[in-house]
Design a protein around this motif. Sequence first.
Motif, PDB file in Angstrom:
ATOM      1  N   PHE A  54       0.840  -1.199   0.000  1.00  0.00           N
ATOM      2  CA  PHE A  54       0.000   0.000   0.000  1.00  0.00           C
ATOM      3  C   PHE A  54       0.878   1.253   0.000  1.00  0.00           C
ATOM      4  O   PHE A  54       0.696   2.170  -0.808  1.00  0.00           O
ATOM      5  CB  PHE A  54      -0.904  -0.090   1.238  1.00  0.00           C
ATOM      6  N   TYR A  55       1.873   1.297   0.885  1.00  0.00           N
ATOM      7  CA  TYR A  55       2.792   2.431   0.938  1.00  0.00           C
ATOM      8  C   TYR A  55       3.597   2.546  -0.356  1.00  0.00           C
ATOM      9  O   TYR A  55       3.873   3.649  -0.828  1.00  0.00           O
ATOM     10  CB  TYR A  55       3.741   2.324   2.129  1.00  0.00           C
ATOM     11  N   HIS A  56       3.999   1.408  -0.909  1.00  0.00           N
ATOM     12  CA  HIS A  56       4.747   1.429  -2.163  1.00  0.00           C
ATOM     13  C   HIS A  56       3.918   2.086  -3.267  1.00  0.00           C
ATOM     14  O   HIS A  56       4.428   2.920  -4.024  1.00  0.00           O
ATOM     15  CB  HIS A  56       5.141  -0.003  -2.549  1.00  0.00           C
ATOM     16  N   ILE A  57       2.653   1.736  -3.361  1.00  0.00           N
ATOM     17  CA  ILE A  57       1.769   2.332  -4.373  1.00  0.00           C
ATOM     18  C   ILE A  57       1.646   3.840  -4.139  1.00  0.00           C
ATOM     19  O   ILE A  57       1.705   4.632  -5.083  1.00  0.00           O
ATOM     20  CB  ILE A  57       0.378   1.662  -4.376  1.00  0.00           C
ATOM     21  N   ILE A  58       1.503   4.233  -2.901  1.00  0.00           N
ATOM     22  CA  ILE A  58       1.434   5.660  -2.574  1.00  0.00           C
ATOM     23  C   ILE A  58       2.703   6.372  -3.061  1.00  0.00           C
ATOM     24  O   ILE A  58       2.635   7.445  -3.662  1.00  0.00           O
ATOM     25  CB  ILE A  58       1.226   5.877  -1.055  1.00  0.00           C
ATOM     26  N   MET A  59       3.860   5.752  -2.823  1.00  0.00           N
ATOM     27  CA  MET A  59       5.122   6.360  -3.243  1.00  0.00           C
ATOM     28  C   MET A  59       5.222   6.411  -4.765  1.00  0.00           C
ATOM     29  O   MET A  59       5.664   7.425  -5.318  1.00  0.00           O
ATOM     30  CB  MET A  59       6.293   5.587  -2.647  1.00  0.00           C
ATOM     31  N   GLN A  60       4.828   5.344  -5.432  1.00  0.00           N
ATOM     32  CA  GLN A  60       4.871   5.340  -6.901  1.00  0.00           C
ATOM     33  C   GLN A  60       3.987   6.439  -7.484  1.00  0.00           C
ATOM     34  O   GLN A  60       4.354   7.092  -8.451  1.00  0.00           O
ATOM     35  CB  GLN A  60       4.393   3.991  -7.451  1.00  0.00           C
ATOM     36  N   ARG A  61       2.834   6.613  -6.891  1.00  0.00           N
ATOM     37  CA  ARG A  61       1.878   7.607  -7.396  1.00  0.00           C
ATOM     38  C   ARG A  61       2.150   9.005  -6.838  1.00  0.00           C
ATOM     39  O   ARG A  61       1.442   9.947  -7.181  1.00  0.00           O
ATOM     40  CB  ARG A  61       0.450   7.180  -7.047  1.00  0.00           C
ATOM     41  N   ARG A  62       3.121   9.087  -5.938  1.00  0.00           N
ATOM     42  CA  ARG A  62       3.468  10.353  -5.287  1.00  0.00           C
ATOM     43  C   ARG A  62       2.295  10.923  -4.495  1.00  0.00           C
ATOM     44  O   ARG A  62       2.175  12.124  -4.320  1.00  0.00           O
ATOM     45  CB  ARG A  62       3.963  11.396  -6.286  1.00  0.00           C
ATOM     46  N   GLY A  63       1.416  10.036  -4.064  1.00  0.00           N
ATOM     47  CA  GLY A  63       0.310  10.519  -3.247  1.00  0.00           C
ATOM     48  C   GLY A  63      -0.910   9.641  -3.273  1.00  0.00           C
ATOM     49  O   GLY A  63      -0.851   8.469  -2.926  1.00  0.00           O
ATOM     50  N   ASN A  64      -1.996  10.178  -3.688  1.00  0.00           N
ATOM     51  CA  ASN A  64      -3.315   9.563  -3.548  1.00  0.00           C
ATOM     52  C   ASN A  64      -3.423   8.181  -4.182  1.00  0.00           C
ATOM     53  O   ASN A  64      -2.815   7.886  -5.202  1.00  0.00           O
ATOM     54  CB  ASN A  64      -4.383  10.485  -4.135  1.00  0.00           C
ATOM     55  N   LEU A  65      -4.250   7.361  -3.557  1.00  0.00           N
ATOM     56  CA  LEU A  65      -4.448   5.994  -4.023  1.00  0.00           C
ATOM     57  C   LEU A  65      -5.498   5.871  -5.118  1.00  0.00           C
ATOM     58  O   LEU A  65      -5.480   4.918  -5.884  1.00  0.00           O
ATOM     59  CB  LEU A  65      -4.849   5.100  -2.847  1.00  0.00           C
ATOM     60  N   ILE A 109      11.646  14.224  -3.766  1.00  0.00           N
ATOM     61  CA  ILE A 109      10.359  13.624  -4.128  1.00  0.00           C
ATOM     62  C   ILE A 109       9.385  13.862  -2.984  1.00  0.00           C
ATOM     63  O   ILE A 109       9.660  13.514  -1.824  1.00  0.00           O
ATOM     64  CB  ILE A 109      10.492  12.129  -4.440  1.00  0.00           C
ATOM     65  N   ILE A 110       8.265  14.456  -3.309  1.00  0.00           N
ATOM     66  CA  ILE A 110       7.242  14.770  -2.307  1.00  0.00           C
ATOM     67  C   ILE A 110       6.042  13.860  -2.518  1.00  0.00           C
ATOM     68  O   ILE A 110       5.552  13.697  -3.632  1.00  0.00           O
ATOM     69  CB  ILE A 110       6.798  16.255  -2.409  1.00  0.00           C
ATOM     70  N   ILE A 111       5.605  13.268  -1.429  1.00  0.00           N
ATOM     71  CA  ILE A 111       4.395  12.443  -1.424  1.00  0.00           C
ATOM     72  C   ILE A 111       3.281  13.353  -0.919  1.00  0.00           C
ATOM     73  O   ILE A 111       3.281  13.753   0.250  1.00  0.00           O
ATOM     74  CB  ILE A 111       4.542  11.199  -0.508  1.00  0.00           C
ATOM     75  N   ASN A 112       2.350  13.668  -1.793  1.00  0.00           N
ATOM     76  CA  ASN A 112       1.277  14.606  -1.461  1.00  0.00           C
ATOM     77  C   ASN A 112      -0.056  13.854  -1.471  1.00  0.00           C
ATOM     78  O   ASN A 112      -0.643  13.631  -2.522  1.00  0.00           O
ATOM     79  CB  ASN A 112       1.261  15.762  -2.455  1.00  0.00           C
ATOM     80  N   TYR A 125       8.603   9.178   4.272  1.00  0.00           N
ATOM     81  CA  TYR A 125       7.609   8.131   4.018  1.00  0.00           C
ATOM     82  C   TYR A 125       8.223   6.743   4.107  1.00  0.00           C
ATOM     83  O   TYR A 125       7.612   5.811   4.636  1.00  0.00           O
ATOM     84  CB  TYR A 125       6.956   8.350   2.644  1.00  0.00           C
ATOM     85  N   LEU A 126       9.442   6.595   3.613  1.00  0.00           N
ATOM     86  CA  LEU A 126      10.128   5.304   3.713  1.00  0.00           C
ATOM     87  C   LEU A 126      10.362   4.924   5.171  1.00  0.00           C
ATOM     88  O   LEU A 126      10.139   3.773   5.565  1.00  0.00           O
ATOM     89  CB  LEU A 126      11.450   5.343   2.940  1.00  0.00           C
ATOM     90  N   MET A 127      10.786   5.864   5.968  1.00  0.00           N
ATOM     91  CA  MET A 127      11.034   5.566   7.383  1.00  0.00           C
ATOM     92  C   MET A 127       9.731   5.213   8.108  1.00  0.00           C
ATOM     93  O   MET A 127       9.707   4.334   8.958  1.00  0.00           O
ATOM     94  CB  MET A 127      11.747   6.737   8.066  1.00  0.00           C
ATOM     95  N   ARG A 128       8.644   5.875   7.763  1.00  0.00           N
ATOM     96  CA  ARG A 128       7.344   5.551   8.350  1.00  0.00           C
ATOM     97  C   ARG A 128       6.913   4.136   7.988  1.00  0.00           C
ATOM     98  O   ARG A 128       6.273   3.442   8.778  1.00  0.00           O
ATOM     99  CB  ARG A 128       6.281   6.546   7.886  1.00  0.00           C
ATOM    100  N   THR A 129       7.250   3.703   6.781  1.00  0.00           N
ATOM    101  CA  THR A 129       6.889   2.368   6.326  1.00  0.00           C
ATOM    102  C   THR A 129       7.599   1.310   7.172  1.00  0.00           C
ATOM    103  O   THR A 129       6.977   0.350   7.638  1.00  0.00           O
ATOM    104  CB  THR A 129       7.232   2.204   4.832  1.00  0.00           C
TER     105      THR A 129
END
Length: 156
Positions: A54-65, A109-112, A125-129
């Motif tokens: 789930f987090y990986h997808i968020i990172m790939q998309r730089r945000g929303n699912l 890289i910003i995850i918004n 975000y990686l550390m939170r994962t």
Amino acid sequence: MNAIQLITLNFSETRRRSIKLWTGIPKEHYHWKPDKDAMSLIETIRHVLETEHFYHIIMQRRGNLNAYQSPWLDQPYTSLAAELKFAEPYRNSFLEMIAALKTEDLTNIIINRTEVNQKKQLGDYLMRTAYHEAVHTGQLLDYLRTAGIARPIVWD
């Protein structure tokens, strides 16, 4: 070591210790939970594996699912081996994504996630994962203690 190597090491060590714990759970206790509203032991393991994806997808998309559908949606709970095998290609893809990063990507890289009003740097975000998995390792250790089940030593 550079930042990417340290992050990769943190993910490897966290997962190694999780697997050490998970393999120490007797199969007859997979569905134990401390109360009716809690996740069972096996549900918590799946939650960890699924949330990493789930987090990986968020990172790939730089945000929303958006219309994300979990690949775990119709997977029955059977065994730890089945859970790990199912998660393996997702884990490998995640680690490959990390290995391909440049150090500057961690800040640039910003995850918004506008859907939850959250904006974080990729490194954060990686550390939170990794932290998410570590928290659930502690939770499962507590579950085993509460249930009177022997706990594997994860602090080697």
